[in-house]
Design a protein around this motif. Sequence first.
Motif, short mmCIF file in Angstrom:
data_model
loop_
_atom_site.label_atom_id
_atom_site.label_comp_id
_atom_site.label_asym_id
_atom_site.label_seq_id
_atom_site.Cartn_x
_atom_site.Cartn_y
_atom_site.Cartn_z
N GLU A 152 -86.43 90.94 -101.43
CA GLU A 152 -85.67 90.58 -100.23
C GLU A 152 -84.88 91.77 -99.68
O GLU A 152 -84.85 91.99 -98.48
N LYS A 153 -84.26 92.52 -100.58
CA LYS A 153 -83.47 93.68 -100.15
C LYS A 153 -84.34 94.91 -99.94
O LYS A 153 -83.90 95.90 -99.35
N LYS A 154 -85.59 94.84 -100.47
CA LYS A 154 -86.55 95.96 -100.38
C LYS A 154 -86.01 97.23 -101.03
O LYS A 154 -86.28 98.35 -100.58
N MET A 155 -85.23 97.05 -102.09
CA MET A 155 -84.68 98.19 -102.81
C MET A 155 -85.76 98.80 -103.69
O MET A 155 -86.65 98.11 -104.19
N VAL A 194 -84.81 102.55 -108.50
CA VAL A 194 -83.34 102.48 -108.39
C VAL A 194 -82.82 101.26 -109.14
O VAL A 194 -81.84 101.34 -109.89
N ILE A 195 -83.48 100.11 -108.95
CA ILE A 195 -83.07 98.88 -109.64
C ILE A 195 -83.16 99.07 -111.15
O ILE A 195 -82.24 98.73 -111.90
N SER A 196 -84.28 99.63 -111.60
CA SER A 196 -84.48 99.84 -113.04
C SER A 196 -83.42 100.76 -113.61
O SER A 196 -82.90 100.53 -114.71
N ALA A 197 -83.09 101.82 -112.87
CA ALA A 197 -82.06 102.75 -113.32
C ALA A 197 -80.69 102.08 -113.40
O ALA A 197 -79.93 102.31 -114.34
N ILE A 198 -80.39 101.21 -112.44
CA ILE A 198 -79.10 100.50 -112.43
C ILE A 198 -78.99 99.59 -113.66
O ILE A 198 -77.96 99.57 -114.34
N TYR A 199 -80.06 98.86 -113.95
CA TYR A 199 -80.05 97.98 -115.11
C TYR A 199 -79.86 98.78 -116.40
O TYR A 199 -79.07 98.41 -117.28
N ILE A 224 -70.22 90.09 -110.73
CA ILE A 224 -71.06 90.95 -109.87
C ILE A 224 -72.42 90.30 -109.66
O ILE A 224 -72.94 90.27 -108.53
N TYR A 225 -72.98 89.76 -110.74
CA TYR A 225 -74.29 89.11 -110.65
C TYR A 225 -74.26 87.95 -109.67
O TYR A 225 -75.11 87.84 -108.77
N LEU A 226 -73.27 87.07 -109.80
CA LEU A 226 -73.18 85.90 -108.93
C LEU A 226 -72.92 86.28 -107.48
O LEU A 226 -73.47 85.69 -106.56
N PHE A 227 -72.09 87.31 -107.28
CA PHE A 227 -71.81 87.78 -105.91
C PHE A 227 -73.08 88.29 -105.24
O PHE A 227 -73.38 87.93 -104.09
N LEU A 228 -73.83 89.11 -105.95
CA LEU A 228 -75.07 89.65 -105.40
C LEU A 228 -76.09 88.54 -105.15
O LEU A 228 -76.79 88.54 -104.13
N LYS A 229 -76.19 87.60 -106.08
CA LYS A 229 -77.12 86.49 -105.95
C LYS A 229 -76.80 85.67 -104.69
O LYS A 229 -77.70 85.36 -103.89
N LEU A 230 -75.53 85.33 -104.51
CA LEU A 230 -75.13 84.54 -103.35
C LEU A 230 -75.35 85.29 -102.05
O LEU A 230 -75.80 84.72 -101.05
N SER A 231 -75.04 86.59 -102.06
CA SER A 231 -75.23 87.41 -100.85
C SER A 231 -76.70 87.47 -100.45
O SER A 231 -77.05 87.33 -99.27
N LEU A 232 -77.58 87.67 -101.42
CA LEU A 232 -79.00 87.76 -101.14
C LEU A 232 -79.56 86.40 -100.69
O LEU A 232 -80.43 86.35 -99.81
N LYS A 233 -79.07 85.32 -101.26
CA LYS A 233 -79.52 83.99 -100.85
C LYS A 233 -79.14 83.71 -99.41
O LYS A 233 -79.92 83.16 -98.64
N LYS A 234 -77.91 84.07 -99.03
CA LYS A 234 -77.46 83.87 -97.64
C LYS A 234 -78.34 84.67 -96.68
O LYS A 234 -78.68 84.21 -95.60
N LYS A 235 -78.70 85.89 -97.10
CA LYS A 235 -79.55 86.73 -96.27
C LYS A 235 -80.91 86.09 -96.07
O LYS A 235 -81.47 86.08 -94.97
N VAL A 236 -81.47 85.55 -97.16
CA VAL A 236 -82.79 84.90 -97.09
C VAL A 236 -82.73 83.68 -96.19
O VAL A 236 -83.59 83.45 -95.33
N GLN A 237 -81.66 82.87 -96.36
CA GLN A 237 -81.53 81.66 -95.56
C GLN A 237 -81.36 81.96 -94.08
O GLN A 237 -81.94 81.30 -93.21
N SER A 238 -80.55 82.98 -93.75
CA SER A 238 -80.34 83.35 -92.35
C SER A 238 -81.61 83.89 -91.72
O SER A 238 -81.90 83.62 -90.55
#
Length: 325
Positions: free
Chosen positions: A263-266, A270-275, A307-321
């Motif tokens: 969804e974020k097209k990251m 980068v994602i793997s490195a962050i984890y 942080i996990y829940l904040f990112l999850k909610l933000s991405l869900k709102k983006k998908v819904q919009s």
Amino acid sequence: MIEYLLVFITLFILIQAYFAIADKYNIIDKPNHRSAHSQITLRGGGIIFPIAFIIFCIFNYKEAMEMYWSFGLGLLAICLVSFIDDVKTLSGKIRITVHFLSVAILLNFTGTFDAMPVWAWPIFFIMIIGTLNAYNFMDGINGITGAYTLITLLTLLFINRDIISFTEENFIMYAILASLVFLFYNFRKKAKCFAGDVGSMGIGFWLIALITLLIMKTQDYKYILLFSVYGMEVVLTIIERIMLRENIFEAHRRHLYQLLANEKKMSHLVISAIYALTQLVVNLFLIYSKLPIYAVILIIFVPLGSIYLFLKLSLKKKVQSSVIK
């Protein structure tokens, strides 16, 4: 040092041989609705991990025969059934049976059966099988399994060298060498190969064995937190799916790393490195903190979970919009 160089080169040669076999027999990963990748890629590159253990036995024959043969039985059994499942889907009953037997062998290898009362054995079975499946669930984008594994192995190597010796150093080093070889082909924008179930289950089994040995040696259960980033994500995702009344055993794209990639097209890398780096920060705190385990758990999971829940909610709102538009 010469031994490690020889092993490193040997692993490179053998994985290249596997690529030729996988290409000839069409052992590939085709993108589906759960996938975060879009191109066909060779599957089963994680076979490098059981191969590394076999080479470990060759170079360290005496130690392998005395201490690690039972671990090898469990590892090769779970890798064999996982590789077959990568090539041709197996019955769930067969997989579960082999997983159960492999975990029983692992608990015997680590001395858990002798150290723990009988009533605690089922708890360890559930925890280990759950961790194995978590490792498998999280193997969904380029680099994530290899990078996360490498950070955990390097942490274990440091603990074994500088804090408390809990196993033969080569037992960790050969897994590190295999991880580096795998990362060379997987930590790319367009990966040459994916780990497959054989890789995620194989290295997950190896890591669980190492961490269990460490816990049995120190009697300190805080080292379970060496899996904390993966563990938190999988548990929270399962809770979310239960609340949504979804079948938790069906494929999905609800993991945070999947949402970030799809969804974020990251960038996968980068994602793997962050984890991996997040787990590194947790590991450093775990090693150097003198706080009791309950305080360590709170300090780690409250901010990470928030942080996990904040990112999850933000991405869900983006998908819904975007769906509404």
